[in-house]
Design a protein around this motif. Structure first.
Motif, short mmCIF file in Angstrom:
data_model
loop_
_atom_site.label_atom_id
_atom_site.label_comp_id
_atom_site.label_asym_id
_atom_site.label_seq_id
_atom_site.Cartn_x
_atom_site.Cartn_y
_atom_site.Cartn_z
N LEU A 107 0.83 -1.21 0.00
CA LEU A 107 0.00 0.00 0.00
C LEU A 107 0.86 1.25 0.00
O LEU A 107 0.48 2.28 -0.53
N ASN A 108 2.00 1.17 0.63
CA ASN A 108 2.93 2.30 0.67
C ASN A 108 4.29 1.80 1.11
O ASN A 108 4.39 0.98 2.02
N LYS A 109 5.30 2.31 0.44
CA LYS A 109 6.66 1.99 0.88
C LYS A 109 7.05 2.89 2.03
O LYS A 109 6.34 3.83 2.38
N SER A 110 8.19 2.62 2.59
CA SER A 110 8.69 3.49 3.66
C SER A 110 10.19 3.63 3.52
O SER A 110 10.88 2.66 3.19
N LEU A 111 10.65 4.84 3.75
CA LEU A 111 12.09 5.00 3.94
C LEU A 111 12.46 4.25 5.21
O LEU A 111 11.62 3.98 6.07
N THR A 112 13.72 3.92 5.35
CA THR A 112 14.16 3.27 6.59
C THR A 112 14.00 4.28 7.73
O THR A 112 14.54 5.38 7.67
N PRO A 113 13.23 3.93 8.76
CA PRO A 113 13.04 4.89 9.85
C PRO A 113 14.36 5.20 10.55
O PRO A 113 15.23 4.33 10.62
N PRO A 114 14.49 6.42 11.04
CA PRO A 114 15.77 6.85 11.62
C PRO A 114 16.06 6.21 12.97
O PRO A 114 17.13 6.45 13.53
N PHE A 115 15.12 5.48 13.52
CA PHE A 115 15.38 4.74 14.76
C PHE A 115 14.48 3.51 14.78
O PHE A 115 13.53 3.42 13.98
N THR A 116 14.76 2.59 15.66
CA THR A 116 13.98 1.36 15.66
C THR A 116 12.64 1.56 16.35
O THR A 116 12.53 2.25 17.35
N ILE A 117 11.61 0.96 15.76
CA ILE A 117 10.25 1.05 16.30
C ILE A 117 10.06 -0.15 17.23
O ILE A 117 9.39 -1.13 16.90
N GLU A 118 10.69 -0.08 18.39
CA GLU A 118 10.65 -1.17 19.36
C GLU A 118 10.33 -0.57 20.72
O GLU A 118 10.42 0.64 20.91
N ASP A 119 9.98 -1.44 21.69
CA ASP A 119 9.68 -0.93 23.03
C ASP A 119 10.84 -0.09 23.56
O ASP A 119 10.64 0.96 24.16
N GLN A 120 12.05 -0.58 23.35
CA GLN A 120 13.23 0.21 23.66
C GLN A 120 13.83 0.64 22.33
O GLN A 120 14.40 -0.19 21.62
N SER A 121 13.71 1.93 22.00
CA SER A 121 14.22 2.39 20.71
C SER A 121 15.69 2.78 20.83
O SER A 121 16.16 3.11 21.92
N ASP A 122 16.39 2.74 19.69
CA ASP A 122 17.78 3.19 19.71
C ASP A 122 17.88 4.69 19.41
O ASP A 122 18.98 5.22 19.32
N GLY A 123 16.74 5.36 19.25
CA GLY A 123 16.77 6.78 18.89
C GLY A 123 16.88 7.68 20.11
O GLY A 123 16.28 7.39 21.15
N GLY A 124 17.65 8.73 19.99
CA GLY A 124 17.75 9.71 21.07
C GLY A 124 16.49 10.55 21.16
O GLY A 124 15.64 10.54 20.26
N GLU A 125 16.38 11.33 22.25
CA GLU A 125 15.14 12.06 22.51
C GLU A 125 14.85 13.08 21.40
O GLU A 125 13.71 13.20 20.95
#
Lengths: 590, 590
Positions: A102-120
């Motif tokens: 239905l739609n592609k996605s760019l690679t998200p800049p952080f992981t969509i997990e309970d504990q993300s690797d993305g900074g605040e």
């Protein structure tokens, strides 16, 4: 219809069904020619499998799926060979026949997990991706549930939710207003409400004797941690009530919320504590009563022993930290430094260790006999093995420092359990606070709070010491050391309101200008009334077991008041400025 | 507790009870030594009686009560000798023992009755007194009830109410924003949202597939009658849905509202009409279908008879007004003047009377034979006794004029019954509107509305005529000639959104500046989605059988955007201006 089921609902009993699912690719992996895809939506995750012998085109599509692609799949529910008991859908998987991207996605800049690797900061910029994470989803679901339960409870009690305006008048008493220039009235401004306080009182004058509103409020303050320029209140007011009626009504609301939302039974009745007791015993007007370790005054026991530090101050107080007699010299030094930080502000720390062997060891052994120290320990209700911590100085200041120390020690000892809920009413607040700096009284709650009827004589006195001891029928709802709400019985008589402005040093002209409409309204039959407001953001956070509100607001602002996702605030067109008859006085480097 | 019962609840079965009531003195009158007082609160009115032989002090107090005094009375419920069947409490009265004046009242500046003697301006200034009147109380109660039912319905369907921010970014597409200067970011401004449109779409990107919010919106427009600078919407959005899913969901909501709030069964299913049919047959995109009198094109029948007015225009249309053949010359002249008013804008009016005796009389007898006129009458489905009214000119303009005339005639004939509810979906809107003035296309709904998939070829064409016939999966909910809500399936693909901006003449840089965050968000897996918003103020007004929204808003603003009660907007302190780095450019006469 893009789907026949959500990603959270299929079970072993659905095996054999042909289904259509839609959602986001959480992850995909190849295993022996088979492709496994975790498909996620708001309701859960369902495993998809594309068999090794599936049509080449399908295998190719499955292989090409990236994280966060939006896909629609058709297939059959089959029983899993290796079940996953941790997932509600873990007994089944979908054997996929077709995949529709239905739609592609760019690679998200952080992981969509309970504990993300993305900074605040990164997560704030991509808030719409952060909101896909489970903890935030649960937070917003909880928020919805609490709001709905609040409304159901208050509706069942005959309250009407009445919307009050957001474009109101600036009344620069208290915090700073956000203002809104009026194009149709050039040079004039609306203000955004810091609360609907005056409007809800006008509704009482208008006869709407049970009002509430879940409402946004605005305060242009320099933001401290965990403050937002816009926040939400559960705002309530009742007529023909006394304090007891208000407390009972909202105690019932809180009890219902805890029961219906968390299935928790809270204390019944909720304990009440006077503001004076809270300050004396907990050094805080919002005590955390999940644990004891209360403050004891030991001034008389501490003075007269030749220890100048104690002798030269009006107040000496202490707490007994259970089982902490084993604290080492190094730990005590660290604790001393900790209380001397500007955030606490103590000058120093005196300790008394009640060693397990019955001996006593203190940093003021030189001045106090073992008997003296044991007398102090007894006064603080310390037991063998405890550590007594002593601070001294001006009374309220020292109590506050002891209160902060108490919370710290409670935290270190694991006594502040996030799944324990200890609500409390604080009552009998002083009506007024004297500001040495400004040489005037301020209203402790706000200028519409009524003095207790039995204190009217003091209220009408001109003596500072009389005015200082006037109490208000005001009350705060406290939970686990946080003030969740507060309110009061209001002034409903014009003469009392005028006296209040007089006490606060608000001149008649100023009062008329700022509050003229409400002073006037009170002349047309204002009923006795009172109410309170709960901080909704914090209520949600505490129900969720968190101390910070940011995850309980869908689109919060950062500490500079910016929404970094939409990049607001921002410059506006000169045309807009001109229409508003405004010019910027900001100096630029152009 | 100031009362044991409200003024609306005591009945004959309560006779003999000792009660305490509190409320406002609606009126009091002396009758043969007895004093009768009507005591009012939110719940009703109860009659109090002070006997002639009551203690002198009590009689004196009762005699001294003025209108709108707030009193508390204790007494006994007794059966009335002369009952009042019109009042729910009309079987009883309270024989009063004590009266406690809780607050006096100045004489209100207008009567607090269902029909007040106060003018609109006076009542606006004393809104808190106007709100005491029954019609306004019923309006606000209705508003509360509708909001509560909306929330219950949507909650039961798995929708989450999620609050979106009020301090957002100015995007000067569409109406003018109210802006809020940022003190912490000098020279920069927030904007107040005209709707949460972009935020709800971001929530869809974030996976919250069923969102709603009852939310305040702001528009800095020159106020037409019955517009407010702040207004409330029921804002909704869903993911993984097609138009049919959205229509079904909110048709269900409206059906539930009508049933639960008004106990009215509306049409099932709610009829649907294409925008083109609505314009052709009703001359309006929000037709009132409580009555027929539809518009018929008669261009081919009307032309070629030597009547230059008809021959020189692209469109001739007519309506048949039932039973109006008896309209006199004078009435027809008046009607002709009426359609020539600038608000309608017709050049003139042609009529054909189908007289009861079978003859035909027309203002264009000179050019048309009786047979010609009867052919026209037949085409318009006029019957004997009807009056055919004909307008001509540019097609859509003339249809709109005929639509306005149709509503007027429907009103005159009493066909627009306030207690009849005829809902309707308008579908298949054009995606774009060409502005001759600006020489560009505008989005008919907003720039996020998706073209119908089957019209993508036209959408990607550069030809104006192709773009003009692109339809959107957009829909409006219409009730009795009022648009109550509308929405669309949105663009979820970045490429389509970019094309949309291109068609609207919004350059890449401008689009990035204004909508960058949402264009960017769409690159990270936006699901197919759509939604709609209902105007909550108007919904409440129409449910209440009223055409104006002002009584359904607790504290509305006047046509100059002023709240005359609190006197806002107003000047602010120079200190505030300085803190905001703003200067006024208003020229004063100082």
């Amino acid at each position: 219809m893009y789907r026949t089921a959500t990603c959270g609902e299929l079970r072993i009993s659905d095996v054999g069904k042909a289904v259509t699912l839609a959602g986001w690719v959480q992850r995909s992996r190849k295993l022996g020619g088979m492709t496994f895809i975790d498909l996620r939506d708001r309701y859960g995750i369902t495993q998809l499998v594309v068999e090794a012998d599936a049509p080449a085109e399908l295998v190719e599509t499955a292989t090409g799926l990236g994280r966060e692609f939006v896909i629609q799949v058709k297939g059959e529910v089959v029983e899993r060979s290796s079940k996953n008991a941790k997932m509600p859908t873990g007994d089944i998987e979908i054997r996929v026949n077709t995949i529709n991207i239905l739609n592609k996605s760019l690679t998200p800049p952080f992981t969509i997990e309970d504990q993300s690797d993305g900074g605040e900061d990164l997560r704030a910029k991509y808030r719409y991706l952060d909101l896909r994470r489970n903890p935030l989803k649960k937070a917003l679901e909880l928020r919805h549930r609490i709001a709905h339960e609040v409304r159901n409870y208050l509706d069942s009690k005959g309250f009407l939710e009445i919307e009050t305006p957001y474009l109101i008048k600036s009344t620069p008493e208290g915090a700073r207003d956000f203002v809104v220039p009026s194009r149709m009235n050039p040079g004039q401004f609306y203000a955004l409400p810091q609360s609907p306080q005056t409007f809800k009182q006008l509704l009482m004058v208008a006869g709407y004797d049970r009002y509430f509103q879940i409402v946004r409020c605005f305060r242009d303050e320099d933001l401290r941690a965990d403050r937002q320029p816009e926040f939400t209140q559960i705002d309530c007011e009742m007529s023909f009530v006394e304090q007891e009626d208000v407390l009972n009504m909202f105690e019932g609301m809180m009890r219902t919320l805890f029961k219906n939302v968390l299935n928790v039974e809270i204390a019944n009745p909720i304990p009440r504590m006077s503001w004076y007791d809270a300050m004396d015993n907990y050094g805080s007007d919002k005590p955390d009563i999940r644990f004891g370790m209360t403050i004891h005054e030991i001034t008389s026991l501490a003075q007269g022993h030749g220890f100048g530090v104690f002798d030269g101050v009006p107040y000496v107080g202490a707490i007994a930290v259970p089982g902490a007699a084993e604290y080492t010299r190094k730990q005590l030094d660290e604790l001393t430094e900790w209380v001397k930080r500007p955030q606490v502000g103590a000058k120093g720390l005196v300790y008394i260790k009640l060693n397990p062997d019955g001996t006593v060891k203190s940093s003021v052994d030189k001045f106090f006999s073992e008997e003296d120290l044991k007398a102090i320990a007894a006064a603080v209700e310390a037991k063998i093995g405890d550590l007594v911590l002593v601070l001294c100085g001006e009374k309220r200041k020292t109590q506050t420092q002891l209160g902060v120390l108490r919370l710290e020690m409670g935290g270190r000892l694991g006594l502040r359990k996030p799944d324990e809920f200890a609500p409390l009413w604080i009552v009998d607040f002083p009506l007024l606070e004297w500001s040495e700096e400004d040489g005037r009284f301020y209203a402790m709650h706000h200028p519409f709070t009524a003095p207790k009827p039995e204190h009217m004589e003091w209220f009408n006195s001109d003596k500072k010491e009389d005015l200082e001891r006037v109490c208000a029928n005001a009350y705060d709802f406290v939970l686990n050391g946080n003030e969740l709400g507060g309110g009061s019985i209001r002034i409903h008589e014009a003469a009392v309101q005028e006296r209040m402005f007089e006490v606060l040093g608000i001149g008649k002209e100023e009062a008329d200008y700022k509050f003229g409409f409400i002073i006037n309204a009170f002349k047309f039959g204002a009923p006795p009334h009172g109410g309170l407001a709960f901080g909704f953001d914090r209520t949600c956070a505490l129900f969720g077991g968190q101390e910070t509100i940011r995850d309980y607001i869908a689109f919060p602002k950062n500490n500079q008041g910016r929404d970094v996702m939409i990049d607001a605030p921002s410059l506006i067109d000169q045309v807009q400025m001109d229409e508003l008859c405004l010019a910027s006085t900001v100096k630029t480097d152009a």
